[in-house]
Design a protein around this motif. Structure first.
Motif, PDB file in Angstrom:
ATOM      1  N   LEU A 134       2.225 -16.831  -8.338  1.00 57.86           N
ATOM      2  CA  LEU A 134       1.756 -16.121  -7.149  1.00 57.86           C
ATOM      3  C   LEU A 134       1.603 -17.066  -5.963  1.00 57.86           C
ATOM      4  CD1 LEU A 134      -0.963 -13.815  -8.780  1.00 57.86           C
ATOM      5  CD2 LEU A 134       1.433 -13.275  -8.289  1.00 57.86           C
ATOM      6  N   ASP A 135       1.683 -16.490  -4.760  1.00 57.99           N
ATOM      7  CA  ASP A 135       1.534 -17.229  -3.514  1.00 57.99           C
ATOM      8  C   ASP A 135       0.258 -16.750  -2.835  1.00 57.99           C
ATOM      9  OD1 ASP A 135       1.633 -18.371  -1.016  1.00 57.99           O
ATOM     10  OD2 ASP A 135       3.581 -17.524  -0.459  1.00 57.99           O
ATOM     11  N   PRO A 136      -0.714 -17.637  -2.545  1.00 57.09           N
ATOM     12  CA  PRO A 136      -1.961 -17.186  -1.925  1.00 57.09           C
ATOM     13  C   PRO A 136      -1.759 -16.581  -0.537  1.00 57.09           C
ATOM     14  CG  PRO A 136      -1.818 -19.575  -1.899  1.00 57.09           C
ATOM     15  CD  PRO A 136      -0.714 -19.093  -2.774  1.00 57.09           C
ATOM     16  N   ALA A 137      -0.636 -16.883   0.103  1.00 59.00           N
ATOM     17  CA  ALA A 137      -0.383 -16.383   1.452  1.00 59.00           C
ATOM     18  C   ALA A 137       0.345 -15.046   1.458  1.00 59.00           C
ATOM     19  CB  ALA A 137       0.419 -17.410   2.248  1.00 59.00           C
ATOM     20  N   ALA A 138       0.764 -14.554   0.310  1.00 59.27           N
ATOM     21  CA  ALA A 138       1.516 -13.296   0.266  1.00 59.27           C
ATOM     22  C   ALA A 138       0.657 -12.156   0.821  1.00 59.27           C
ATOM     23  CB  ALA A 138       1.935 -12.994  -1.164  1.00 59.27           C
ATOM     24  N   ALA A 139       1.290 -11.325   1.638  1.00 54.72           N
ATOM     25  CA  ALA A 139       0.543 -10.257   2.313  1.00 54.72           C
ATOM     26  C   ALA A 139       0.573  -8.944   1.540  1.00 54.72           C
ATOM     27  CB  ALA A 139       1.109 -10.026   3.707  1.00 54.72           C
ATOM     28  N   SER A 140       1.498  -8.798   0.620  1.00 59.21           N
ATOM     29  CA  SER A 140       1.668  -7.504  -0.057  1.00 59.21           C
ATOM     30  C   SER A 140       0.993  -7.515  -1.417  1.00 59.21           C
ATOM     31  CB  SER A 140       3.152  -7.178  -0.217  1.00 59.21           C
ATOM     32  OG  SER A 140       3.773  -8.149  -1.035  1.00 59.21           O
ATOM     33  N   ARG A 141       0.702  -6.333  -1.925  1.00 58.98           N
ATOM     34  CA  ARG A 141       0.192  -6.153  -3.279  1.00 58.98           C
ATOM     35  C   ARG A 141       1.022  -5.083  -3.969  1.00 58.98           C
ATOM     36  NH1 ARG A 141      -4.557  -5.095  -0.615  1.00 58.98           N
ATOM     37  NH2 ARG A 141      -5.633  -6.543  -2.007  1.00 58.98           N
ATOM     38  N   ASN A 142       0.934  -5.038  -5.288  1.00 51.20           N
ATOM     39  CA  ASN A 142       1.743  -4.084  -6.034  1.00 51.20           C
ATOM     40  C   ASN A 142       1.395  -2.643  -5.663  1.00 51.20           C
ATOM     41  OD1 ASN A 142       2.981  -6.152  -7.368  1.00 51.20           O
ATOM     42  ND2 ASN A 142       1.716  -6.030  -9.191  1.00 51.20           N
ATOM     43  N   ASP A 143       2.369  -1.759  -5.780  1.00 48.68           N
ATOM     44  CA  ASP A 143       2.127  -0.341  -5.522  1.00 48.68           C
ATOM     45  C   ASP A 143       1.165   0.227  -6.551  1.00 48.68           C
ATOM     46  OD1 ASP A 143       3.871  -0.383  -3.398  1.00 48.68           O
ATOM     47  OD2 ASP A 143       5.602   0.240  -4.606  1.00 48.68           O
ATOM     48  N   ARG A 144       0.430   1.250  -6.145  1.00 47.65           N
ATOM     49  CA  ARG A 144      -0.493   1.910  -7.063  1.00 47.65           C
ATOM     50  C   ARG A 144       0.241   2.935  -7.903  1.00 47.65           C
ATOM     51  NH1 ARG A 144      -5.036   3.433  -2.501  1.00 47.65           N
ATOM     52  NH2 ARG A 144      -5.180   1.336  -1.615  1.00 47.65           N
ATOM     53  N   MET A 145      -0.361   3.264  -9.031  1.00 48.33           N
ATOM     54  CA  MET A 145       0.139   4.365  -9.848  1.00 48.33           C
ATOM     55  C   MET A 145      -0.012   5.672  -9.081  1.00 48.33           C
ATOM     56  SD  MET A 145      -1.388   3.770 -13.654  1.00 48.33           S
ATOM     57  CE  MET A 145      -0.640   2.629 -14.801  1.00 48.33           C
ATOM     58  N   ASP A 146       0.883   6.623  -9.344  1.00 48.76           N
ATOM     59  CA  ASP A 146       0.712   7.930  -8.721  1.00 48.76           C
ATOM     60  C   ASP A 146      -0.378   8.716  -9.458  1.00 48.76           C
ATOM     61  OD1 ASP A 146       1.839   9.116 -11.056  1.00 48.76           O
ATOM     62  OD2 ASP A 146       3.855   8.980 -10.212  1.00 48.76           O
ATOM     63  N   ASP A 147      -0.778   9.839  -8.895  1.00 51.71           N
ATOM     64  CA  ASP A 147      -1.893  10.601  -9.437  1.00 51.71           C
ATOM     65  C   ASP A 147      -1.648  11.044 -10.878  1.00 51.71           C
ATOM     66  OD1 ASP A 147      -3.195  10.314  -7.055  1.00 51.71           O
ATOM     67  OD2 ASP A 147      -2.704  12.318  -6.294  1.00 51.71           O
ATOM     68  N   ARG A 148      -0.416  11.410 -11.185  1.00 48.35           N
ATOM     69  CA  ARG A 148      -0.116  11.865 -12.549  1.00 48.35           C
ATOM     70  C   ARG A 148      -0.293  10.730 -13.551  1.00 48.35           C
ATOM     71  NH1 ARG A 148       5.286  15.247 -13.449  1.00 48.35           N
ATOM     72  NH2 ARG A 148       4.063  16.566 -12.016  1.00 48.35           N
ATOM     73  N   ALA A 149       0.173   9.537 -13.198  1.00 47.11           N
ATOM     74  CA  ALA A 149       0.030   8.390 -14.095  1.00 47.11           C
ATOM     75  C   ALA A 149      -1.433   8.012 -14.263  1.00 47.11           C
ATOM     76  CB  ALA A 149       0.831   7.203 -13.564  1.00 47.11           C
ATOM     77  N   VAL A 150      -2.195   8.074 -13.164  1.00 47.92           N
ATOM     78  CA  VAL A 150      -3.629   7.783 -13.257  1.00 47.92           C
ATOM     79  C   VAL A 150      -4.323   8.796 -14.162  1.00 47.92           C
ATOM     80  CG1 VAL A 150      -5.791   7.675 -11.963  1.00 47.92           C
ATOM     81  CG2 VAL A 150      -3.726   6.647 -11.013  1.00 47.92           C
ATOM     82  N   SER A 151      -3.945  10.059 -14.035  1.00 53.36           N
ATOM     83  CA  SER A 151      -4.535  11.106 -14.878  1.00 53.36           C
ATOM     84  C   SER A 151      -4.274  10.837 -16.346  1.00 53.36           C
ATOM     85  CB  SER A 151      -3.974  12.472 -14.470  1.00 53.36           C
ATOM     86  OG  SER A 151      -4.524  13.498 -15.275  1.00 53.36           O
ATOM     87  N   LYS A 161      -8.450 -19.021   9.400  1.00 50.60           N
ATOM     88  CA  LYS A 161      -9.194 -19.024   8.136  1.00 50.60           C
ATOM     89  C   LYS A 161      -8.265 -18.808   6.952  1.00 50.60           C
ATOM     90  CE  LYS A 161     -13.672 -17.467   9.910  1.00 50.60           C
ATOM     91  NZ  LYS A 161     -14.713 -16.415   9.847  1.00 50.60           N
ATOM     92  N   ALA A 162      -7.320 -17.877   7.101  1.00 50.36           N
ATOM     93  CA  ALA A 162      -6.373 -17.612   6.023  1.00 50.36           C
ATOM     94  C   ALA A 162      -5.520 -18.842   5.747  1.00 50.36           C
ATOM     95  CB  ALA A 162      -5.488 -16.418   6.385  1.00 50.36           C
ATOM     96  N   HIS A 163      -5.089 -19.498   6.838  1.00 52.17           N
ATOM     97  CA  HIS A 163      -4.267 -20.707   6.672  1.00 52.17           C
ATOM     98  C   HIS A 163      -5.050 -21.795   5.946  1.00 52.17           C
ATOM     99  CE1 HIS A 163      -1.105 -23.581   7.621  1.00 52.17           C
ATOM    100  NE2 HIS A 163      -2.039 -24.415   8.047  1.00 52.17           N
ATOM    101  N   ASN A 164      -6.310 -21.972   6.340  1.00 54.48           N
ATOM    102  CA  ASN A 164      -7.143 -22.977   5.674  1.00 54.48           C
ATOM    103  C   ASN A 164      -7.342 -22.644   4.203  1.00 54.48           C
ATOM    104  OD1 ASN A 164      -7.419 -24.352   8.074  1.00 54.48           O
ATOM    105  ND2 ASN A 164      -9.375 -23.384   8.607  1.00 54.48           N
ATOM    106  N   HIS A 165      -7.526 -21.357   3.900  1.00 57.50           N
ATOM    107  CA  HIS A 165      -7.712 -20.959   2.511  1.00 57.50           C
ATOM    108  C   HIS A 165      -6.447 -21.230   1.698  1.00 57.50           C
ATOM    109  CE1 HIS A 165      -9.324 -18.747  -0.908  1.00 57.50           C
ATOM    110  NE2 HIS A 165      -8.170 -18.109  -0.990  1.00 57.50           N
ATOM    111  N   ASN A 166      -5.296 -20.901   2.250  1.00 59.17           N
ATOM    112  CA  ASN A 166      -4.032 -21.160   1.553  1.00 59.17           C
ATOM    113  C   ASN A 166      -3.887 -22.650   1.243  1.00 59.17           C
ATOM    114  OD1 ASN A 166      -3.453 -18.445   1.885  1.00 59.17           O
ATOM    115  ND2 ASN A 166      -2.208 -18.774   3.727  1.00 59.17           N
ATOM    116  N   ASP A 167      -4.192 -23.481   2.227  1.00 63.54           N
ATOM    117  CA  ASP A 167      -4.077 -24.932   2.029  1.00 63.54           C
ATOM    118  C   ASP A 167      -5.033 -25.408   0.930  1.00 63.54           C
ATOM    119  OD1 ASP A 167      -2.167 -25.075   3.979  1.00 63.54           O
ATOM    120  OD2 ASP A 167      -3.522 -25.802   5.551  1.00 63.54           O
TER     121      ASP A 167
END
Length: 321
Positions: A40-57, A4-10
Motif C-alpha cells: 500500500l501507498d500512504p499517499a493513495a487517495a482512493s479506497r476500495n469500492d463498497r459492497m452493494d446493498d444485496r451483498a451487504v444483506s 500535513k498529508a505530505h509530512n505524514h507520508n514522509d
C-alpha cells in the motif's frame, strides 16, 4: 492540509524503511505490514469500492446470530458515545462493516470517510486502522489520527476491541470512531474502556444465546481483554461449551468443538461416585471419561458390561453403544 498529508507520508515511509521500525511499536509494525506485505501507498487517495446493498444483506444474514447477540450492546454503547459525535461500528472478521450507529447529523460525514455498511477496513485494503489492525492482532487497539497508515484517514481516531464467538474464534471487531478534533487521548482512553466492556458483553450474550438450553456456569475471569470464563453445562453435568476465557483457564484447547466432559473434571472438584443420585448423570460422565467406550465406563464404575447396558437402558440411553 496538503502539507500535513505530505509530512505524514514522509513519516510513514521513513519508518517503514528503518531496519528496526517494526520493533519500535505496534503501530510501526502495522505500517511495515501495510507497505511491505500489502504493497500500500500512504499517499493513495482512493479506497476500495463498497459492497452493494444485496451483498451487504447476504453478509448480514450470514452473521445473523452475531448481530442478534450484539444489537443490545451496540445500542447501549451508542447511547454512551453517540452524543459526543462518535460512530459505533461492528465489522465481520474480514473487516467489512456490517452495521453502524451514528447521529443523523453525522451520518453523511462518516459515510464520506467510508465508515458505512459494505466498506472494507481490513489492513490489506486500508493499511493501519482501528478495525483492520484489531483483527490482525486479535486484541484491543486505539489508533489515533496520525497512527493511521493512509494520509486520507488521519482525521479519524478509532478505538477497537475484538469479538470472539462461543467457540473462541475471532469473528468481528467492535469500533468507535470519531472525527472531532477536540477528542484527545483522555477521551479516547475512556471510550476504549467502553468499547472493551461492550465487546465482552456481546461475547457473553452470544454464548448464552448459543447455549440457551444449558446451565451457564460462571467460573471467574472477566478481564477487559479476556472476558468471562463461562461454561455451558447440560442436565447431566457435562460441559458442552466453554468461552475463550474458560478454554484458557481450564486448558480445554482451541478446537471449536470438544467432546463433553464432566463439570467436576473440568473444575477439579469431586463428582458423584454412586448411583443413588443422578444415575443418568453418572453414566454419562463415566462414558465421557472413557471416550464413549461402554466396557471401559463399566470398569470405571465397578460393574459388569451387561449391568452397564441395563442401567443405560433404564436411564433412556439405550441407543448408545
Amino acid at each position: 492540509m496538503v502539507g500535513k498529508a505530505h509530512n505524514h507520508n514522509d513519516l510513514v515511509l521513513s519508518t517503514v524503511q528503518s531496519p528496526q521500525a517494526a520493533a519500535t511499536s505496534a503501530v510501526a509494525a502495522s505500517w511495515c505490514r501495510s507497505a511491505l506485505h500489502h504493497g500500500l501507498d500512504p499517499a493513495a487517495a482512493s479506497r476500495n469500492d463498497r459492497m452493494d446493498d444485496r451483498a451487504v444483506s447476504r453478509l448480514r444474514e450470514a452473521n445473523g446470530e452475531l448481530l442478534a447477540a450484539a444489537t443490545p450492546s451496540l445500542d447501549r454503547l451508542f447511547g454512551s458515545v453517540g452524543g459526543a459525535g462518535c460512530c459505533v461500528i461492528i465489522s465481520d472478521v474480514s473487516g467489512i462493516v456490517l452495521e453502524t450507529r451514528a447521529l443523523d447529523a453525522d451520518k453523511e460525514m462518516f459515510d464520506a470517510i467510508g465508515l458505512a455498511p459494505g466498506a472494507s477496513w481490513s489492513e490489506s485494503d486500508e493499511g493501519t486502522n482501528g478495525i483492520g489492525t484489531c483483527l490482525v492482532e486479535a486484541r484491543p487497539v486505539t489508533i489515533f489520527r496520525g497512527d493511521h497508515f493512509a494520509s486520507r484517514n488521519v482525521g479519524v481516531s478509532c478505538m477497537d476491541a475484538p469479538i470472539f464467538d462461543p467457540e473462541g474464534r475471532l469473528v468481528a471487531a467492535l469500533d468507535v470512531s470519531t472525527a472531532r478534533s477536540d477528542h484527545g487521548e483522555a477521551m479516547a482512553t475512556m471510550i476504549a474502556t467502553l468499547v472493551q466492556d461492550a465487546a465482552r458483553s456481546i461475547e457473553r450474550d452470544f454464548f448464552c444465546r448459543r447455549f440457551a438450553d444449558a446451565r451457564i456456569v460462571y467460573a471467574g475471569g472477566n478481564q477487559p481483554s479476556a472476558g468471562a470464563a463461562l461454561l455451558a453445562v447440560d442436565r447431566d453435568d457435562l460441559v458442552i461449551g466453554a468461552s475463550r476465557a474458560a478454554r484458557r483457564q481450564f486448558r480445554l484447547g482451541a478446537d471449536s468443538h470438544f467432546a463433553p466432559r464432566p463439570l467436576a473434571d473440568v473444575m477439579g472438584t469431586d463428582g458423584n461416585n454412586g448411583f443413588n443420585d443422578g444415575e443418568r448423570a453418572i453414566l454419562r460422565q463415566a462414558l465421557a471419561r472413557s471416550g464413549g467406550n461402554v466396557a471401559a465406563a463399566a470398569r470405571l464404575l465397578g460393574i459388569g458390561r451387561a449391568t452397564m447396558y441395563r442401567r443405560m437402558e433404564r436411564a433412556g440411553m439405550g441407543g448408545m453403544n
